[in-house]
Scaffold this motif. Sequence first.
Motif, PDB file in Angstrom:
ATOM      1  N   ALA A  59     -34.566 -11.334  13.148  1.00  0.00           N
ATOM      2  CA  ALA A  59     -34.961 -13.192  14.479  1.00  0.00           C
ATOM      3  C   ALA A  59     -32.767 -13.109  14.639  1.00  0.00           C
ATOM      4  CB  ALA A  59     -34.684 -13.969  12.871  1.00  0.00           C
ATOM      5  N   GLU A  60     -32.177 -12.387  13.615  1.00  0.00           N
ATOM      6  CA  GLU A  60     -30.612 -12.671  13.987  1.00  0.00           C
ATOM      7  C   GLU A  60     -30.872 -11.844  15.531  1.00  0.00           C
ATOM      8  OE1 GLU A  60     -28.972 -13.611   9.635  1.00  0.00           O
ATOM      9  OE2 GLU A  60     -28.163 -11.891  11.148  1.00  0.00           O
ATOM     10  N   LYS A  61     -31.042 -10.817  15.195  1.00  0.00           N
ATOM     11  CA  LYS A  61     -30.969 -10.331  16.971  1.00  0.00           C
ATOM     12  C   LYS A  61     -31.765 -10.574  17.689  1.00  0.00           C
ATOM     13  CE  LYS A  61     -32.059  -6.279  14.705  1.00  0.00           C
ATOM     14  NZ  LYS A  61     -32.438  -4.179  13.844  1.00  0.00           N
ATOM     15  N   VAL A  62     -32.723 -11.519  17.432  1.00  0.00           N
ATOM     16  CA  VAL A  62     -33.736 -12.034  19.088  1.00  0.00           C
ATOM     17  C   VAL A  62     -33.401 -12.791  19.706  1.00  0.00           C
ATOM     18  CG1 VAL A  62     -35.942 -13.058  19.369  1.00  0.00           C
ATOM     19  CG2 VAL A  62     -35.550 -11.009  17.602  1.00  0.00           C
ATOM     20  N   LEU A 355     -42.186  -8.970  28.665  1.00  0.00           N
ATOM     21  CA  LEU A 355     -42.746  -9.108  29.469  1.00  0.00           C
ATOM     22  C   LEU A 355     -40.962  -8.312  30.147  1.00  0.00           C
ATOM     23  CD1 LEU A 355     -45.993  -9.759  30.949  1.00  0.00           C
ATOM     24  CD2 LEU A 355     -45.220  -7.397  30.039  1.00  0.00           C
ATOM     25  N   ALA A 356     -40.495  -9.430  30.461  1.00  0.00           N
ATOM     26  CA  ALA A 356     -38.924  -8.603  30.883  1.00  0.00           C
ATOM     27  C   ALA A 356     -38.137  -7.510  29.583  1.00  0.00           C
ATOM     28  CB  ALA A 356     -38.297 -10.213  30.967  1.00  0.00           C
ATOM     29  N   LEU A 357     -38.302  -7.968  28.078  1.00  0.00           N
ATOM     30  CA  LEU A 357     -37.882  -6.761  27.598  1.00  0.00           C
ATOM     31  C   LEU A 357     -38.229  -5.201  27.662  1.00  0.00           C
ATOM     32  CD1 LEU A 357     -37.146  -8.477  24.351  1.00  0.00           C
ATOM     33  CD2 LEU A 357     -35.857  -8.102  25.832  1.00  0.00           C
ATOM     34  N   LEU A 358     -39.015  -5.168  27.839  1.00  0.00           N
ATOM     35  CA  LEU A 358     -40.241  -3.826  28.029  1.00  0.00           C
ATOM     36  C   LEU A 358     -39.552  -4.071  29.819  1.00  0.00           C
ATOM     37  CD1 LEU A 358     -44.010  -5.196  27.263  1.00  0.00           C
ATOM     38  CD2 LEU A 358     -42.526  -3.068  25.992  1.00  0.00           C
ATOM     39  N   ALA A 380     -44.137  -9.427  18.926  1.00  0.00           N
ATOM     40  CA  ALA A 380     -44.080  -8.198  19.745  1.00  0.00           C
ATOM     41  C   ALA A 380     -43.578  -6.985  18.962  1.00  0.00           C
ATOM     42  CB  ALA A 380     -43.376  -8.594  21.127  1.00  0.00           C
ATOM     43  N   VAL A 381     -42.575  -7.305  18.081  1.00  0.00           N
ATOM     44  CA  VAL A 381     -41.725  -6.386  17.229  1.00  0.00           C
ATOM     45  C   VAL A 381     -42.860  -6.419  16.316  1.00  0.00           C
ATOM     46  CG1 VAL A 381     -40.159  -5.647  16.351  1.00  0.00           C
ATOM     47  CG2 VAL A 381     -39.381  -7.024  18.150  1.00  0.00           C
ATOM     48  N   GLU A 382     -43.371  -7.517  15.563  1.00  0.00           N
ATOM     49  CA  GLU A 382     -44.099  -7.231  14.006  1.00  0.00           C
ATOM     50  C   GLU A 382     -45.582  -6.013  14.591  1.00  0.00           C
ATOM     51  OE1 GLU A 382     -44.246 -11.010  13.278  1.00  0.00           O
ATOM     52  OE2 GLU A 382     -42.625 -11.715  12.514  1.00  0.00           O
ATOM     53  N   SER A 383     -45.721  -6.093  15.887  1.00  0.00           N
ATOM     54  CA  SER A 383     -47.065  -6.126  15.993  1.00  0.00           C
ATOM     55  C   SER A 383     -47.151  -4.510  17.120  1.00  0.00           C
ATOM     56  CB  SER A 383     -47.800  -6.553  17.860  1.00  0.00           C
ATOM     57  OG  SER A 383     -47.203  -6.914  18.332  1.00  0.00           O
ATOM     58  N   GLY A 384     -45.520  -4.291  16.746  1.00  0.00           N
ATOM     59  CA  GLY A 384     -45.897  -3.026  17.808  1.00  0.00           C
ATOM     60  C   GLY A 384     -45.144  -2.515  19.371  1.00  0.00           C
ATOM     61  N   GLU A 385     -45.142  -3.686  19.903  1.00  0.00           N
ATOM     62  CA  GLU A 385     -45.381  -3.579  21.052  1.00  0.00           C
ATOM     63  C   GLU A 385     -44.123  -4.004  21.720  1.00  0.00           C
ATOM     64  OE1 GLU A 385     -47.136  -6.432  25.399  1.00  0.00           O
ATOM     65  OE2 GLU A 385     -46.240  -7.636  23.125  1.00  0.00           O
ATOM     66  N   LEU A 386     -43.314  -4.188  21.074  1.00  0.00           N
ATOM     67  CA  LEU A 386     -41.464  -3.951  21.203  1.00  0.00           C
ATOM     68  C   LEU A 386     -41.357  -3.476  19.921  1.00  0.00           C
ATOM     69  CD1 LEU A 386     -40.503  -7.278  22.799  1.00  0.00           C
ATOM     70  CD2 LEU A 386     -40.016  -5.344  23.813  1.00  0.00           C
ATOM     71  N   THR A 387     -40.166  -2.938  20.103  1.00  0.00           N
ATOM     72  CA  THR A 387     -39.818  -2.195  18.803  1.00  0.00           C
ATOM     73  C   THR A 387     -38.383  -2.166  18.722  1.00  0.00           C
ATOM     74  OG1 THR A 387     -38.489  -0.032  20.063  1.00  0.00           O
ATOM     75  CG2 THR A 387     -40.781   0.638  19.578  1.00  0.00           C
ATOM     76  N   GLU A 388     -38.315  -2.250  17.612  1.00  0.00           N
ATOM     77  CA  GLU A 388     -36.948  -2.756  16.901  1.00  0.00           C
ATOM     78  C   GLU A 388     -35.510  -2.377  17.720  1.00  0.00           C
ATOM     79  OE1 GLU A 388     -34.875  -4.705  13.140  1.00  0.00           O
ATOM     80  OE2 GLU A 388     -36.704  -3.756  12.477  1.00  0.00           O
ATOM     81  N   GLU A 389     -35.738  -0.578  17.579  1.00  0.00           N
ATOM     82  CA  GLU A 389     -34.880  -0.045  19.030  1.00  0.00           C
ATOM     83  C   GLU A 389     -35.178  -0.548  20.111  1.00  0.00           C
ATOM     84  OE1 GLU A 389     -36.276   1.781  14.803  1.00  0.00           O
ATOM     85  OE2 GLU A 389     -37.364   1.463  16.994  1.00  0.00           O
ATOM     86  N   ARG A 390     -35.987  -1.089  20.881  1.00  0.00           N
ATOM     87  CA  ARG A 390     -35.025  -1.897  21.943  1.00  0.00           C
ATOM     88  C   ARG A 390     -35.061  -2.480  21.758  1.00  0.00           C
ATOM     89  NH1 ARG A 390     -34.127  -3.770  25.502  1.00  0.00           N
ATOM     90  NH2 ARG A 390     -35.167  -4.422  27.330  1.00  0.00           N
ATOM     91  N   ILE A 391     -35.112  -3.299  20.652  1.00  0.00           N
ATOM     92  CA  ILE A 391     -34.052  -5.001  20.591  1.00  0.00           C
ATOM     93  C   ILE A 391     -32.413  -4.707  20.316  1.00  0.00           C
ATOM     94  CG2 ILE A 391     -33.963  -6.874  19.168  1.00  0.00           C
ATOM     95  CD1 ILE A 391     -36.265  -7.413  21.388  1.00  0.00           C
ATOM     96  N   ALA A 393     -32.023  -1.860  21.324  1.00  0.00           N
ATOM     97  CA  ALA A 393     -30.507  -1.416  22.510  1.00  0.00           C
ATOM     98  C   ALA A 393     -29.829  -2.462  23.090  1.00  0.00           C
ATOM     99  CB  ALA A 393     -31.543  -0.849  23.244  1.00  0.00           C
ATOM    100  N   SER A 394     -30.366  -3.878  23.664  1.00  0.00           N
ATOM    101  CA  SER A 394     -30.226  -4.577  24.093  1.00  0.00           C
ATOM    102  C   SER A 394     -29.316  -5.646  23.662  1.00  0.00           C
ATOM    103  CB  SER A 394     -31.401  -5.736  24.067  1.00  0.00           C
ATOM    104  OG  SER A 394     -32.269  -5.429  25.604  1.00  0.00           O
ATOM    105  N   VAL A 395     -29.358  -5.949  22.130  1.00  0.00           N
ATOM    106  CA  VAL A 395     -28.409  -6.757  21.599  1.00  0.00           C
ATOM    107  C   VAL A 395     -27.006  -5.563  20.951  1.00  0.00           C
ATOM    108  CG1 VAL A 395     -27.635  -7.298  18.865  1.00  0.00           C
ATOM    109  CG2 VAL A 395     -29.968  -7.503  20.096  1.00  0.00           C
ATOM    110  N   LEU A 396     -26.604  -4.327  21.695  1.00  0.00           N
ATOM    111  CA  LEU A 396     -26.092  -3.080  21.940  1.00  0.00           C
ATOM    112  C   LEU A 396     -25.093  -4.169  23.229  1.00  0.00           C
ATOM    113  CD1 LEU A 396     -27.026  -0.366  19.795  1.00  0.00           C
ATOM    114  CD2 LEU A 396     -25.399  -1.414  19.418  1.00  0.00           C
ATOM    115  N   ARG A 397     -25.558  -4.210  23.283  1.00  0.00           N
ATOM    116  CA  ARG A 397     -25.004  -4.090  24.834  1.00  0.00           C
ATOM    117  C   ARG A 397     -24.752  -5.252  25.227  1.00  0.00           C
ATOM    118  NH1 ARG A 397     -29.314  -0.084  27.495  1.00  0.00           N
ATOM    119  NH2 ARG A 397     -30.905  -1.794  27.342  1.00  0.00           N
ATOM    120  N   ILE A 398     -25.132  -6.611  24.724  1.00  0.00           N
ATOM    121  CA  ILE A 398     -24.425  -8.045  24.591  1.00  0.00           C
ATOM    122  C   ILE A 398     -23.204  -7.752  23.891  1.00  0.00           C
ATOM    123  CG2 ILE A 398     -24.815 -10.396  24.175  1.00  0.00           C
ATOM    124  CD1 ILE A 398     -27.815  -9.979  24.593  1.00  0.00           C
ATOM    125  N   LEU A 399     -23.371  -7.934  22.569  1.00  0.00           N
ATOM    126  CA  LEU A 399     -21.578  -7.262  22.320  1.00  0.00           C
ATOM    127  C   LEU A 399     -21.139  -6.605  22.539  1.00  0.00           C
ATOM    128  CD1 LEU A 399     -23.426  -7.312  18.330  1.00  0.00           C
ATOM    129  CD2 LEU A 399     -22.926  -8.912  19.632  1.00  0.00           C
TER     130      LEU A 399
END
Length: 601
Positions: A59-62, A355-358, A380-391, A393-399
């Motif tokens: 939740a914090e990463k999202v 979809l923007a994240l995908l 979407a992460v819980e269902s597997g449509e988005l992976t936590e690794e994908r999240i 990657a974006s958090v890393l770029r933002i930090l």
Amino acid sequence: MPNHASRRTLLAAAALAAVAGAGAASAAGAYRTADDGRAPGRAAPARSARRLVEGMSLAEKVGQLFVSRAYGHSATEPDPADAAKNLELFGVRTAAELVSRYHLGGVVYFAWAHNTRTPHQIAELSAGLQEAALAGRPGIPLLLSTDQEHGAVARVGRPATLFPGAMALGAGHRATGSTADARRAARIAGDELAAMGIRQDYAPVADVNVNPANPVIGVRSFGADPGAVAELVAAQVRGCQAAGVAATAKHFPGHGDTETDSHVGLPVMRHSRARWEELDEPPFRAAVEAGVDAVMTAHIVFPALDPSGDPATLSRPIVTGILRERLGFRGVVVTDALDMAGVRQKYGDDRVPVLALLAGCDQLLNPPDLGLAHRSVLAAVESGELTEERIDASVLRILELKARRGLFDGAATPAGRVDETVGIPAHLAAAEAIAEGTTTVLANPAGLLPLDASAAPRLLVTGADPVSPSGTTGPPTAVLARELTALGCRATALPPARAAAAAPGHAAVLVCTYNVPEGESPQRTLVADLVATGVPVVVVAIRNPYDSARLPACAAEVATYTWTDVEMRAAARVLTGAVRPTGRLPVPVPGRYPLGHGVAY
């Protein structure tokens, strides 16, 4: 705000120091930027950011992905109406509570959300929001942002320094071939934003405006020449980031040849792939090569780049395939605002952020329903449509961006820096000097200009008085009349309904026009009626310079590209000969004037 550091500022600084000590210090330290705004390396900050991410919940990463609006001039004490608005939309009363509830990565400031009343108030709001972000988990500073393009779009107004907008700077560039003014304007603007705690500017506009009917870009673009636009975009990126503020090139892959406003509809770009590479790509490539921190996507359909019918914001072939892979952009991709109609026509508000994240976006800007958007990404992460690794990657770029801009070194700004930086005489003088080189005389066939101010001519000023942007002290006709009078003329401003009857006996009538449409219109009728009086008429196009092609021939024509005070003052000096005109058209006026046209005297 007092002239010493407030308790809130000190608390924020202390909390930031704690975060830096916990592992972010090496990230910030590795990102000492050169004067051109480039970052020297990525490996060390990436390792530090990764350590921070490992300690965060999903939740914090999202939450770090979202940049939301919040209502009120204060982080903790909004006016009752703003508190009610926050409660209605977000379920909280204050902006500080919103930050804490959703672990937000950023907040965007708008004048209509009552965030930008005065520089001191903005600085205090920024300090309060940073305190809220640092007080709870994950204790990461916010990236506070706004649209400070200058000219027609400026969220922070006087007494901050307001510069000519992009197309005006393009007019100056056509005359001199120099990018110095564009870089200087961006550096000063960045310094002032940073003094108020704003560390991301949604500028410069990298769109190449080749369509006179474009309803949303126009003078927000540097012009129609992709090479010149590329040079000016790169200059502004370097100037802004040298001030420690993240620049954002927008609107990828290019919004300059549309006839629909993506705020209210879904534009379709008809360029071929080859035309895109020739026209739209160069400014974005220049921004990437200049080290731009962020790129904003456009809510436009571009069939030649992606035949799916999805807007670019939701298009993996465009965001990942072209921006990431073709252009090699490794920074933060931010969506244009997700409450705009262009991104909401095909999919529901629950699907758009996923979809923007995908597609490859990182920051999700201003969703219409933040709670729904946040829940949708989690689901979407819980269902597997988005992976936590994908999240991740974006958090890393933002930090990494936050570290690169020094936020882990101290996001709070000393209170005294506002007085030392914002709207100081040296900055205001720079804006005046830059504006003098932008006003463009398009026609002067009878030699009416310059007006002889020493003879104290009687002048009538009339025409369009659009809603004043942040850089004005009144309607443009009134400001122009005031400035002409200050230079020795006897100028009077009158509404259009009274102008023709009052015109006889004046040396000239100056008519401010604003985006004259094709065909018959009240503005065309006004100019025709004034020409019929026999009094010399000077058209002053105060926004798009295409007006002259849609009006009767007049004694003189001038383009200012913006109706802010700094441009009206420059126009008065050019009209009276106090300054010689040097501006040259950065766009062609179809049927009238070519690119680069301008008259001197």
